[in-house]
Design a protein around this motif. Structure first.
Motif, short mmCIF file in Angstrom:
data_model
loop_
_atom_site.label_atom_id
_atom_site.label_comp_id
_atom_site.label_asym_id
_atom_site.label_seq_id
_atom_site.Cartn_x
_atom_site.Cartn_y
_atom_site.Cartn_z
N GLU A 66 30.41 25.49 -7.68
CA GLU A 66 29.15 23.83 -7.47
C GLU A 66 28.20 23.60 -9.06
O GLU A 66 28.03 22.84 -9.52
CB GLU A 66 29.26 23.42 -6.41
N ALA A 67 27.26 24.56 -8.86
CA ALA A 67 25.99 24.26 -10.60
C ALA A 67 27.07 24.57 -11.73
O ALA A 67 26.24 24.33 -11.95
CB ALA A 67 25.33 25.97 -9.60
N ASP A 68 28.33 25.17 -11.70
CA ASP A 68 28.37 25.43 -12.95
C ASP A 68 29.54 24.23 -13.09
O ASP A 68 29.05 24.08 -14.64
CB ASP A 68 29.38 26.41 -13.27
N VAL A 69 29.74 22.91 -12.65
CA VAL A 69 30.06 22.10 -12.52
C VAL A 69 28.81 20.57 -12.41
O VAL A 69 29.74 19.72 -14.77
CB VAL A 69 31.57 21.01 -12.11
N LEU A 70 27.74 20.94 -12.29
CA LEU A 70 26.72 20.32 -12.11
C LEU A 70 26.21 20.66 -14.14
O LEU A 70 26.28 19.47 -14.75
CB LEU A 70 26.44 20.92 -11.88
N ASN A 71 26.43 21.93 -14.60
CA ASN A 71 25.73 22.23 -15.38
C ASN A 71 26.70 21.56 -16.59
O ASN A 71 25.89 20.74 -18.12
CB ASN A 71 25.49 23.84 -16.24
N ASP A 72 27.34 22.38 -16.24
CA ASP A 72 28.70 21.35 -17.64
C ASP A 72 28.84 19.64 -18.01
O ASP A 72 28.49 19.33 -19.10
CB ASP A 72 30.52 21.15 -17.48
N MET A 73 28.80 18.96 -17.06
CA MET A 73 28.24 17.67 -16.89
C MET A 73 26.75 16.58 -17.39
O MET A 73 26.53 15.93 -18.04
CB MET A 73 28.20 16.71 -15.24
N LEU A 74 25.53 18.18 -17.20
CA LEU A 74 24.20 17.78 -17.68
C LEU A 74 23.98 17.55 -19.29
O LEU A 74 22.99 17.34 -20.21
CB LEU A 74 22.92 18.37 -17.03
N LEU A 75 25.17 18.95 -19.53
CA LEU A 75 24.74 18.85 -21.44
C LEU A 75 24.90 17.92 -22.17
O LEU A 75 24.11 17.70 -22.78
CB LEU A 75 25.28 20.43 -21.48
N LYS B 279 34.11 15.95 -18.18
CA LYS B 279 33.22 16.29 -17.59
C LYS B 279 33.65 15.28 -16.24
O LYS B 279 33.47 15.61 -15.04
CB LYS B 279 32.16 16.61 -17.78
N VAL B 280 32.86 13.78 -16.58
CA VAL B 280 33.88 13.04 -14.70
C VAL B 280 34.56 13.33 -14.67
O VAL B 280 35.57 13.28 -13.37
CB VAL B 280 32.76 11.49 -15.71
N ALA B 281 35.96 12.94 -15.35
CA ALA B 281 37.31 13.15 -15.02
C ALA B 281 37.70 13.78 -14.84
O ALA B 281 38.82 14.05 -13.63
CB ALA B 281 38.24 12.73 -16.54
N ARG B 282 37.69 15.01 -14.95
CA ARG B 282 38.20 16.59 -14.68
C ARG B 282 38.43 16.71 -13.09
O ARG B 282 39.16 16.98 -12.51
CB ARG B 282 38.05 17.37 -15.13
N ASP B 283 37.17 16.08 -12.19
CA ASP B 283 37.28 16.01 -10.94
C ASP B 283 36.98 14.78 -10.13
O ASP B 283 36.68 14.88 -8.78
CB ASP B 283 35.86 16.66 -10.26
N GLY B 284 37.53 13.86 -11.48
CA GLY B 284 37.50 12.43 -10.20
C GLY B 284 36.31 11.74 -9.56
O GLY B 284 36.24 10.81 -9.43
N GLY B 285 35.26 12.11 -10.70
CA GLY B 285 34.02 12.17 -10.73
C GLY B 285 33.28 12.86 -9.57
O GLY B 285 32.27 12.22 -8.98
N ALA B 286 33.53 13.39 -8.99
CA ALA B 286 33.16 14.32 -8.13
C ALA B 286 31.70 14.77 -7.65
O ALA B 286 30.40 13.98 -7.51
CB ALA B 286 34.06 15.00 -7.47
N THR B 287 31.57 15.13 -9.27
CA THR B 287 30.50 15.99 -9.51
C THR B 287 28.85 15.42 -10.38
O THR B 287 28.20 15.01 -9.19
CB THR B 287 30.82 16.88 -10.92
#
Length: 605
Positions: free
Chosen positions: A393-402, A463-471
């Protein structure tokens, strides 16, 4: 004043506020495995000491390359002496060991503390930061290399202060990395020979260290086209033997030194591999997984670029603030008709205050975004590291914030640095003041390590599309909790309401764009930058409101710091009143966006 004389004023107080009062890393990160045993007292002392080093020593080299730039002499780049002296001071102070793991005799600081210290280096002289890349590459080899590769490089890379570079771009393969044509031919095991030409390589050649470790993307014979066919090779300037001793020159040759608009102390060059005799490299980890491995470096570089822009804006703001306090010009606007009214510092003029607060609020907001992202990286490491299941969860959030850190900060800082210069009037246009160099040094940030639009596409299409925008929805839910809660009490009711309105418009904008994707992906092409900015500004608004709530609470227990805390509240209020309403307009632009521009004939441009 000369542009280098005491040019840098760090905002150490705001850095400490972020780390220790808002993010509370003394409780969440410091001293916890896998980090070292630094506690909050030691961390504060380290930042104070490094801040003094940056302002008193490293900043002296800020404009040296403007007058005495690096020179290419017989294939070797000679750096000006001030740059070399500054880097010597950096290493002598042991700052290169801050984020190095304890098992490599480093301090093992968490990313939040490491990035905070890095801001100080970037603000003092951004060119210096690029000569520290060898420290990052040592950590990459430690994480991804084979045992033999670690034994070959790691002790020596750190102890002997070797430099490093990341080598992707080619003359005909810029942002399109998958078009790279540099070749790799296997000799035996993990030993390969590299042949090709790379362009725009930062720190690709210099005399600052006895060796340079190049991380080179190349395509093995017979590999697939595109990025999936690329592998990553460790290619030293001088060959490194199995026991770590240095061998002969490895035929990595600097064939051109670029002449640039700014950032002249940072060497940008063309490198030629394998021309006339072999250039040897080792396949990192002895696995063909180049683009994924390189992203360990790319993502670090994108974070660094965002911080570089934020640090430049912060430095520009403090220069403008100092000038506005000292410069007497005109009477108070309310007394403009009174010819006997005394002249006042331009800080008293409403338009100057507007420009200063725009810089202050954005610089603090960008710092909040950067260090919030850094604290997310803390959590990734605490939960097992990149790609571990526990840290998912933290990993994908970091990816999205970068992409927000890199894309938004680099674009907005360039815009706002013009206000730093504007406050100086005509003086800001002179080389007597550092503002014009700040602007030239910063502009590259929206270009390298992925342009702003590449960041927008990365945000939306990956980053948004890969989990359907969940992150993204998870982050927006946290913002809504603040909107619907009582953080800051009744004093921040108006600001929470403004944040709520911005959040609603952002959600409408995102829904509209997703709906339009069914018509054409070109809608993302036209609107991507606008959406990236809106997401970033909503997140920044959220962080600033929460900062204001903490500041208001701290004022009650620490009245001696009332001016600082009052400034935090003022920044949040200005941002909510002046910036967040713009998201409604951005949402309307996305709603009414069309594809007409794609129908304009090429001849009509």
């Amino acid at each position: 004043m000369s542009s280098s004389s005491l040019h840098y004023t760090p905002n150490l107080r705001d850095i400490e506020f972020n780390l220790f009062e808002f993010l509370d890393i003394g409780r969440t990160s410091l001293g916890k495995a896998p980090f070292g045993d630094l506690d909050e007292t030691a961390a504060r002392q380290m930042l104070e000491t490094f801040s003094q080093l940056c302002t008193q020593e490293l900043a002296k080299s800020f404009d040296e390359a403007e007058h005495n730039p690096p020179k290419l002499v017989n294939g070797e780049v000679k750096l000006p002496p001030g740059i070399k002296a500054a880097m010597g001071a950096f290493y002598d102070a042991g700052m290169h060991l801050l984020e190095v793991p304890t098992h490599l005799d480093g301090l093992g600081a968490p990313p939040s503390l490491g990035w905070a210290a890095f801001e100080l280096l970037l603000g003092s002289n951004p060119s210096l930061a690029f000569y520290t890349l060898g420290n990052l590459l040592a950590r990459v080899i430690d994480r991804l290399g084979t045992d033999e590769q670690k034994k070959r490089f790691l002790p020596h890379c750190l102890e002997r202060r070797w430099s490093g570079s990341m080598v992707l771009t080619e003359p005909d393969a810029g942002s399109d990395v998958g078009a790279a044509r540099t070749k790799a031919r296997q000799v035996d095991g993990d030993l390969w020979e590299i042949e090709g030409v790379k362009r725009f390589i930062t720190n690709g050649e210099s005399d600052i260290a006895e060796n340079i470790i190049h991380m080179v993307l190349a395509r093995p014979d017979g590999a697939a086209p595109g990025t999936k066919g690329l592998s990553l090779f460790v290619v030293p300037k001088f060959w490194v033997n199995e026991d770590g001793s240095m061998g002969e020159h490895n035929n990595v040759v600097c064939t051109k030194l670029e002449k640039k608009m700014g950032l002249k102390g940072s060497v940008t060059c063309e490198l030629t591999f394998g021309d006339g005799k072999p250039t040897r490299g080792l396949l990192l980890g002895n696995v063909h997984d180049g683009i994924r491995q390189m992203f360990h470096i790319i993502e670090n570089a994108r974070m660094a670029v965002g911080l570089k822009s934020m640090a430049a804006l912060s430095a520009g703001y403090f220069r403008a603030l100092s000038f506005a306090k000292d410069r007497l010009q005109g009477s108070d606007l309310a007394k403009a008709r009174d010819k006997t009214a005394p002249r006042v510092p331009i800080l008293q003029h409403p338009d100057v205050r507007r420009m200063l607060m725009a810089q202050k609020a954005h610089a603090e907001g960008m710092r909040a975004l950067c260090l919030f992202t850094a604290s997310t990286q803390d959590q990734v490491e605490l939960q097992g590291g990149h790609r571990s299941t526990a840290a998912g969860e933290a990993d994908v959030l970091n990816d999205m914030l970068l992409p927000l850190v890199k894309g938004y900060c680099s674009e907005k800082a360039y815009e706002l640095l013009s206000l730093s210069l504007q406050v100086h009037g005509g003086s800001g246009y002179l080389t007597d003041y550092p503002l014009e160099q700040y602007i030239r040094d910063q502009k590259i940030d929206s270009l390298y390590e992925g342009t702003t639009h590449i960041q927008a596409l990365d945000l939306l299409m990956r980053k948004v599309a890969r989990d359907g925008g969940a992150t993204l929805q998870g982050l927006l839910s946290r913002i809504r909790e603040t909107v619907e809660g009582e953080e800051g009490g009744p004093e921040l009711k108006t600001e929470r309401a403004a944040l709520g309105e911005a959040l609603g418009h952002l959600e409408t904008m995102l829904g509209t764009l997703m709906g339009k994707l069914g018509e054409s992906v070109y809608h993302v092409g036209f609107q991507g930058n606008r959406v990236l900015a809106a997401v970033a500004e909503t997140v920044i608004g959220w962080l600033l409101v929460r900062h204001a709530a903490v500041a208001m609470d701290r004022m009650k227990t620490n009245p001696g710091d009332k001016a600082f805390y009052g400034g935090k509240v003022a920044s949040a209020r200005w941002y909510c009143h002046e910036v967040l309403p713009g998201i409604a307009h951005a949402a309307r632009m996305v709603e009414h966006g069309n594809l007409d521009l794609m129908d304009v004939p090429e001849e009509s441009f």
